[in-house]
Design an enzyme around this catalytic site. Structure first.
Site, PDB file in Angstrom:
ATOM      1  N   CYS A 125      14.696   4.504 -13.724  1.00  0.00           N
ATOM      2  CA  CYS A 125      15.507   5.594 -13.148  1.00  0.00           C
ATOM      3  C   CYS A 125      16.810   5.255 -13.202  1.00  0.00           C
ATOM      4  CB  CYS A 125      15.050   5.432 -11.664  1.00  0.00           C
ATOM      5  SG  CYS A 125      13.360   5.728 -11.335  1.00  0.00           S
ATOM      6  N   HIS A 267      20.654   8.879  -7.359  1.00  0.00           N
ATOM      7  CA  HIS A 267      19.104   8.913  -7.813  1.00  0.00           C
ATOM      8  C   HIS A 267      18.502   9.208  -6.707  1.00  0.00           C
ATOM      9  CE1 HIS A 267      15.206   8.369  -9.218  1.00  0.00           C
ATOM     10  NE2 HIS A 267      15.121   7.020  -8.826  1.00  0.00           N
ATOM     11  N   ASN A 297      10.948  12.265  -7.079  1.00  0.00           N
ATOM     12  CA  ASN A 297      11.736  11.375  -7.915  1.00  0.00           C
ATOM     13  C   ASN A 297      11.290  11.701  -9.194  1.00  0.00           C
ATOM     14  OD1 ASN A 297      12.408   9.221  -9.428  1.00  0.00           O
ATOM     15  ND2 ASN A 297      11.862   7.749  -7.802  1.00  0.00           N
TER      16      ASN A 297
HETATM   17  N1  COA Z   1      -0.356   8.823   2.834  1.00  0.00           N
HETATM   18  C1  COA Z   1      -0.414   8.576   3.751  1.00  0.00           C
HETATM   19  N2  COA Z   1      -0.387   7.300   4.167  1.00  0.00           N
HETATM   20  C2  COA Z   1      -0.016   6.362   3.482  1.00  0.00           C
HETATM   21  C3  COA Z   1       0.460   6.600   2.070  1.00  0.00           C
HETATM   22  C4  COA Z   1       0.387   7.986   1.798  1.00  0.00           C
HETATM   23  N3  COA Z   1       0.597   8.538   0.555  1.00  0.00           N
HETATM   24  N4  COA Z   1       0.713   5.487   1.487  1.00  0.00           N
HETATM   25  C5  COA Z   1       0.607   4.282   2.192  1.00  0.00           C
HETATM   26  N5  COA Z   1       0.054   5.000   3.391  1.00  0.00           N
HETATM   27  C6  COA Z   1      -0.115   4.254   4.624  1.00  0.00           C
HETATM   28  C7  COA Z   1      -0.455   2.757   4.266  1.00  0.00           C
HETATM   29  O1  COA Z   1      -1.789   2.626   3.845  1.00  0.00           O
HETATM   30  C8  COA Z   1      -0.123   2.091   5.674  1.00  0.00           C
HETATM   31  O2  COA Z   1      -0.995   1.986   6.438  1.00  0.00           O
HETATM   32  P1  COA Z   1      -1.279   1.035   7.488  1.00  0.00           P
HETATM   33  O3  COA Z   1       0.007   0.884   8.414  1.00  0.00           O
HETATM   34  O4  COA Z   1      -2.576   1.485   8.281  1.00  0.00           O
HETATM   35  O5  COA Z   1      -1.621  -0.151   6.668  1.00  0.00           O
HETATM   36  C9  COA Z   1       1.082   2.972   6.047  1.00  0.00           C
HETATM   37  O6  COA Z   1       0.941   4.269   5.500  1.00  0.00           O
HETATM   38  C10 COA Z   1       2.606   2.466   5.935  1.00  0.00           C
HETATM   39  O7  COA Z   1       2.703   1.978   4.335  1.00  0.00           O
HETATM   40  P2  COA Z   1       3.938   1.635   3.751  1.00  0.00           P
HETATM   41  O8  COA Z   1       3.689   1.222   2.266  1.00  0.00           O
HETATM   42  O9  COA Z   1       4.259   0.331   4.492  1.00  0.00           O
HETATM   43  O10 COA Z   1       4.852   2.785   3.661  1.00  0.00           O
HETATM   44  P3  COA Z   1       6.253   2.690   3.689  1.00  0.00           P
HETATM   45  O11 COA Z   1       6.965   3.157   4.877  1.00  0.00           O
HETATM   46  O12 COA Z   1       6.750   1.697   2.783  1.00  0.00           O
HETATM   47  O13 COA Z   1       6.400   4.118   2.621  1.00  0.00           O
HETATM   48  C11 COA Z   1       6.906   4.595   0.180  1.00  0.00           C
HETATM   49  C12 COA Z   1       6.062   3.950   1.235  1.00  0.00           C
HETATM   50  C13 COA Z   1       6.464   4.540  -1.104  1.00  0.00           C
HETATM   51  C14 COA Z   1       7.236   5.989   0.595  1.00  0.00           C
HETATM   52  C15 COA Z   1       8.384   3.873   0.523  1.00  0.00           C
HETATM   53  O14 COA Z   1       7.884   2.327   0.533  1.00  0.00           O
HETATM   54  C16 COA Z   1       9.311   3.952  -0.816  1.00  0.00           C
HETATM   55  O15 COA Z   1       9.814   4.833  -0.744  1.00  0.00           O
HETATM   56  N6  COA Z   1       9.509   2.720  -1.327  1.00  0.00           N
HETATM   57  C17 COA Z   1      10.576   2.948  -2.552  1.00  0.00           C
HETATM   58  C18 COA Z   1      10.062   3.655  -3.738  1.00  0.00           C
HETATM   59  C19 COA Z   1      10.857   3.991  -4.597  1.00  0.00           C
HETATM   60  O16 COA Z   1      11.905   4.633  -4.386  1.00  0.00           O
HETATM   61  N7  COA Z   1      10.428   4.104  -5.974  1.00  0.00           N
HETATM   62  C20 COA Z   1      10.994   4.566  -7.030  1.00  0.00           C
HETATM   63  C21 COA Z   1      11.972   3.638  -7.422  1.00  0.00           C
HETATM   64  S1  COA Z   1      13.123   4.193  -8.671  1.00  0.00           S
END
Ligand code: COA
Length: 340
Positions: A125, A267, A297
């Site tokens: 990215c 980004h 993204n």
């Molecule tokens: N839909 C619904 N529930 C989801 C899910 C989805 N797509 N993905 C995960 N969950 C659930 C998980 O199972 C978890 O459930 P639990 O609490 O019962 O265990 C809960 O939601 C929280 O999961 P978590 O992974 O901690 O969520 P989060 O708040 O970290 O959000 C992202 C996940 C991916 C949105 C976030 O971590 C993120 O944006 N990270 C950065 C990613 C990024 O920028 N990547 C590109 C880099 S260039």
């Protein structure tokens, strides 16, 4: 951290400007509602956690090259140039169609041919910001007159649209966008401060395995070959800290306060990461552009899409100071603060 000191700029006597920008977003659309039908997720969860409402998808038969060519054509058209006027094409992408030849060579050919240099650049990215720094530096030192940089991604091909692939499927979309960088006679124009960094120890937090040996030893889901793997929480933590530190360092190197920056072009990875940076520096909402709700993204395409939309809306223009910031797989992160 690199800067381009006023002395260095005056000595070279060469300024660098953005001569044109363009973008291409393929017609296919995946809404949050579409994802609800394919996996265990919800529109509410996705909007709350990421800010994304939809993302675009290439049509069957549209490859990465097609997206890149359309964006390149739009950027060249905006600059009133043809590919024969360009000395070099840098194609920033994680999805090069082949490693030999570089996809960039075929993009030059598809745009009308000629003998411009062509290379693919992989910095995930951060790819467009890495590339714009390189393009600028080659022009500033006098070895090139014009460089076309395209960020293009066909990420939906690397997503699995089932519940176990939801960590990445909800985030990523397809798109391409580019900019023509050109030498000009005003040496005060161009980059004021720039940075390109990496930390390979974090590679497992975001990677794309093509074969069994590409997986980390402790990986689960080893059958998910050709699918983006991401540790969302780790990337989130890294991104929030890095984004803020990078903006801070870049402002310090240029010796200007955040208030002096007319626009932050960041980004688009997660609206919560953008909000954290905005709050930390007290940046008003209108100075930090957000369009993630429409595209998701798009990795290396995300920064040039923002740039093109802002230029076309008259919100980014000559005379302004604009900061570009990105982070991504590698891990990589980069910034580029311009006097346009
Ligand atoms: N839909 C619904 N529930 C989801 C899910 C989805 N797509 N993905 C995960 N969950 C659930 C998980 O199972 C978890 O459930 P639990 O609490 O019962 O265990 C809960 O939601 C929280 O999961 P978590 O992974 O901690 O969520 P989060 O708040 O970290 O959000 C992202 C996940 C991916 C949105 C976030 O971590 C993120 O944006 N990270 C950065 C990613 C990024 O920028 N990547 C590109 C880099 S260039």
């Amino acid at each position: 951290m690199n800067t381009t000191s006023p002395q260095a700029r005056a000595l070279s006597g060469i300024g660098v400007k953005i001569a044109g920008t363009g973008m291409y977003v393929p017609p296919g659309v995946i809404t949050n509602g579409d994802l609800e039908a394919l996996m265990d997720t919800s529109d509410e969860w996705i909007v709350q956690r990421t800010g994304i409402s939809k993302r675009h998808r290439a049509l069957p038969g549209q490859s990465l090259r097609h997206l890149a060519v359309e964006a390149g054509r739009a950027a060249l058209g905006d600059a009133g140039l043809s590919i024969q006027d360009v000395d070099l094409l840098i194609l920033a992408t994680v999805g090069a169609e082949t490693t030999c030849p570089a996809t960039a060579c075929r993009v030059v050919d598809d745009l009308g041919g000629g003998n411009a240099g062509a290379l693919d650049l992989v910095a995930a990215c951060s790819g467009f910001v890495y590339s714009m720094n390189l393009a600028h530096n080659m022009i500033r030192c006098g070895s090139m007159k014009r460089v076309l940089v395209i960020g293009a991604e066909h990420l939906t091909q690397f997503c699995e649209y089932t519940t176990r692939g939801r960590g990445t499927a909800i985030l990523f979309g397809d798109a391409a966008a580019g900019a023509v960088f050109e030498a000009c006679s005003d040496p005060s124009r161009g980059i004021l401060a720039q940075a390109m960094h990496s930390d390979g120890s974090g590679w497992k937090d975001l990677y794309l395995p093509y074969q069994e040996r590409d997986f980390p030893e402790d990986a689960e889901d080893r059958d998910m070959i050709g699918v983006l793997h991401m540790n969302g929480r780790a990337v989130f933590k890294f991104a929030v800290k890095t984004f803020c530190d990078l903006i801070d360092d870049t402002l310090k190197k240029a010796s200007i306060p955040a208030d002096d920056v007319d626009m932050f072009v960041c980004h688009q990875s997660n609206v919560r990461i953008l909000d954290a940076a905005r709050e930390r520096f007290g940046i008003p909402a209108e100075k930090l552009y957000v369009n993630i709700e429409r595209y998701g993204n798009t990795s290396a395409a995300s920064v040039p899409i923002c740039l093109d939309e802002l230029r076309k809306a008259g919100r980014v223009r000559d005379g302004q100071k604009v900061m570009f910031v990105a982070f991504g797989g590698g891990l990589t992160w980069a910034s580029s603060l311009w006097q346009l």
